[in-house]
Structure formats: C-alpha cells, structure tokens
Design a protein around this motif. Structure first.
Motif, PDB file in Angstrom:
ATOM      1  N   PRO A 241      53.924  30.700  55.072  1.00 50.15           N
ATOM      2  CA  PRO A 241      52.459  30.827  55.086  1.00 50.15           C
ATOM      3  C   PRO A 241      51.933  31.851  54.089  1.00 50.15           C
ATOM      4  O   PRO A 241      50.854  31.678  53.535  1.00 50.15           O
ATOM      5  N   VAL A 242      52.695  32.915  53.846  1.00 48.30           N
ATOM      6  CA  VAL A 242      52.265  33.936  52.875  1.00 48.30           C
ATOM      7  C   VAL A 242      52.193  33.322  51.474  1.00 48.30           C
ATOM      8  O   VAL A 242      51.269  33.595  50.710  1.00 48.30           O
ATOM      9  N   ALA A 243      53.143  32.465  51.142  1.00 43.22           N
ATOM     10  CA  ALA A 243      53.136  31.803  49.828  1.00 43.22           C
ATOM     11  C   ALA A 243      51.931  30.869  49.702  1.00 43.22           C
ATOM     12  O   ALA A 243      51.334  30.765  48.626  1.00 43.22           O
ATOM     13  N   ILE A 244      51.558  30.213  50.789  1.00 37.98           N
ATOM     14  CA  ILE A 244      50.366  29.352  50.767  1.00 37.98           C
ATOM     15  C   ILE A 244      49.127  30.209  50.543  1.00 37.98           C
ATOM     16  O   ILE A 244      48.250  29.858  49.750  1.00 37.98           O
ATOM     17  N   ASP A 245      49.053  31.348  51.219  1.00 39.52           N
ATOM     18  CA  ASP A 245      47.926  32.268  51.014  1.00 39.52           C
ATOM     19  C   ASP A 245      47.859  32.737  49.560  1.00 39.52           C
ATOM     20  O   ASP A 245      46.779  32.819  48.979  1.00 39.52           O
ATOM     21  N   GLN A 246      49.006  33.028  48.973  1.00 40.33           N
ATOM     22  CA  GLN A 246      49.040  33.457  47.571  1.00 40.33           C
ATOM     23  C   GLN A 246      48.553  32.340  46.648  1.00 40.33           C
ATOM     24  O   GLN A 246      47.821  32.594  45.688  1.00 40.33           O
ATOM     25  N   LEU A 247      48.955  31.117  46.947  1.00 37.58           N
ATOM     26  CA  LEU A 247      48.504  29.972  46.156  1.00 37.58           C
ATOM     27  C   LEU A 247      46.985  29.830  46.240  1.00 37.58           C
ATOM     28  O   LEU A 247      46.309  29.655  45.227  1.00 37.58           O
ATOM     29  N   LEU A 248      46.438  29.939  47.441  1.00 32.72           N
ATOM     30  CA  LEU A 248      44.984  29.854  47.608  1.00 32.72           C
ATOM     31  C   LEU A 248      44.277  30.990  46.858  1.00 32.72           C
ATOM     32  O   LEU A 248      43.224  30.781  46.265  1.00 32.72           O
ATOM     33  N   GLU A 249      44.869  32.159  46.882  1.00 35.20           N
ATOM     34  CA  GLU A 249      44.276  33.286  46.157  1.00 35.20           C
ATOM     35  C   GLU A 249      44.286  33.026  44.654  1.00 35.20           C
ATOM     36  O   GLU A 249      43.297  33.291  43.965  1.00 35.20           O
ATOM     37  N   MET A 250      45.382  32.487  44.132  1.00 41.98           N
ATOM     38  CA  MET A 250      45.455  32.186  42.705  1.00 41.98           C
ATOM     39  C   MET A 250      44.431  31.124  42.310  1.00 41.98           C
ATOM     40  O   MET A 250      43.919  31.127  41.196  1.00 41.98           O
ATOM     41  N   MET A 251      44.125  30.205  43.244  1.00 45.67           N
ATOM     42  CA  MET A 251      43.150  29.155  42.973  1.00 45.67           C
ATOM     43  C   MET A 251      41.741  29.619  43.294  1.00 45.67           C
ATOM     44  O   MET A 251      40.798  28.852  43.219  1.00 45.67           O
ATOM     45  N   ASP A 252      41.594  30.882  43.681  1.00 42.27           N
ATOM     46  CA  ASP A 252      40.288  31.435  44.028  1.00 42.27           C
ATOM     47  C   ASP A 252      39.710  30.733  45.244  1.00 42.27           C
ATOM     48  O   ASP A 252      38.553  30.330  45.263  1.00 42.27           O
ATOM     49  N   GLY A 253      40.540  30.531  46.250  1.00 46.31           N
ATOM     50  CA  GLY A 253      40.096  29.902  47.493  1.00 46.31           C
ATOM     51  C   GLY A 253      40.248  28.397  47.470  1.00 46.31           C
ATOM     52  O   GLY A 253      40.951  27.832  46.645  1.00 46.31           O
ATOM     53  N   SER A 254      39.569  27.761  48.378  1.00 51.88           N
ATOM     54  CA  SER A 254      39.706  26.310  48.529  1.00 51.88           C
ATOM     55  C   SER A 254      38.699  25.530  47.695  1.00 51.88           C
ATOM     56  O   SER A 254      38.686  24.302  47.734  1.00 51.88           O
ATOM     57  N   GLY A 255      37.856  26.199  46.929  1.00 53.63           N
ATOM     58  CA  GLY A 255      36.813  25.528  46.165  1.00 53.63           C
ATOM     59  C   GLY A 255      37.313  24.593  45.084  1.00 53.63           C
ATOM     60  O   GLY A 255      36.558  23.793  44.554  1.00 53.63           O
TER      61      GLY A 255
END
Length: 86
Positions: free
Chosen positions: A27-41
């Motif tokens: 789950p931490v890696a998924i959070d990092q991915l979302l952060e790199m994409m600047d959220g779910s937008g």
C-alpha cells in the motif's frame, strides 16, 4: 524548444486508466505512485470488461479518499470528454 516542464505537458495531454492496473501489493508503494501522479486527477476509470486484471483496482480504490473515488468514477471523464458536470 521546450518551454515548460515535461510534467506539465504530461498533465495536460495524458491520462492513465485503471485497467489494467498492475499495481504493487505494498500500500505504501501505491501511495507513492499516487503522489508522483499528483493524486488521482490523472486517472480515468476503465473496467476492460469482460477481462479480469487481478486486484489492482480494489487496492487502488482502497487508497483513495471518498472525493478522489468520486472524481475517478466520473469527474475525470467529464473533463476529458468535455461533458457537463451534474
């Protein structure tokens, strides 16, 4: 010849779909991915029905807030396709 940061061009011209979502199990890696994409937008919902692609989408949805899930399910698509918001 590039007048803006590459990330600005990506944000303006690209979206990523949720299927297939081959995501890490951590789950931490998924959070990092979302952060790199600047959220779910930058995500647009896609089911790829009738194909199954594993547990990527449920794992992703679990990491999103209620507002981010709403935006993923219909908000981003309305923006991409120029549809009116309800």
């Amino acid at each position: 010849w590039v007048k803006r940061r590459p990330s600005e061009y990506v944000r303006e011209h690209f979206r990523f779909t949720t299927a297939p979502a081959h995501l890490p199990s951590d789950p931490v890696a998924i959070d990092q991915l979302l952060e790199m994409m600047d959220g779910s937008g930058m995500l647009v919902y896609a089911s790829d029905y009738p194909h199954e692609h594993g547990d990527g989408l449920p794992a992703l949805l679990e990491r999103l807030s209620d507002e981010q899930r709403r935006e993923l399910r219909w908000g981003t698509a309305t923006e991409v396709y120029g549809l009116p918001r309800a």
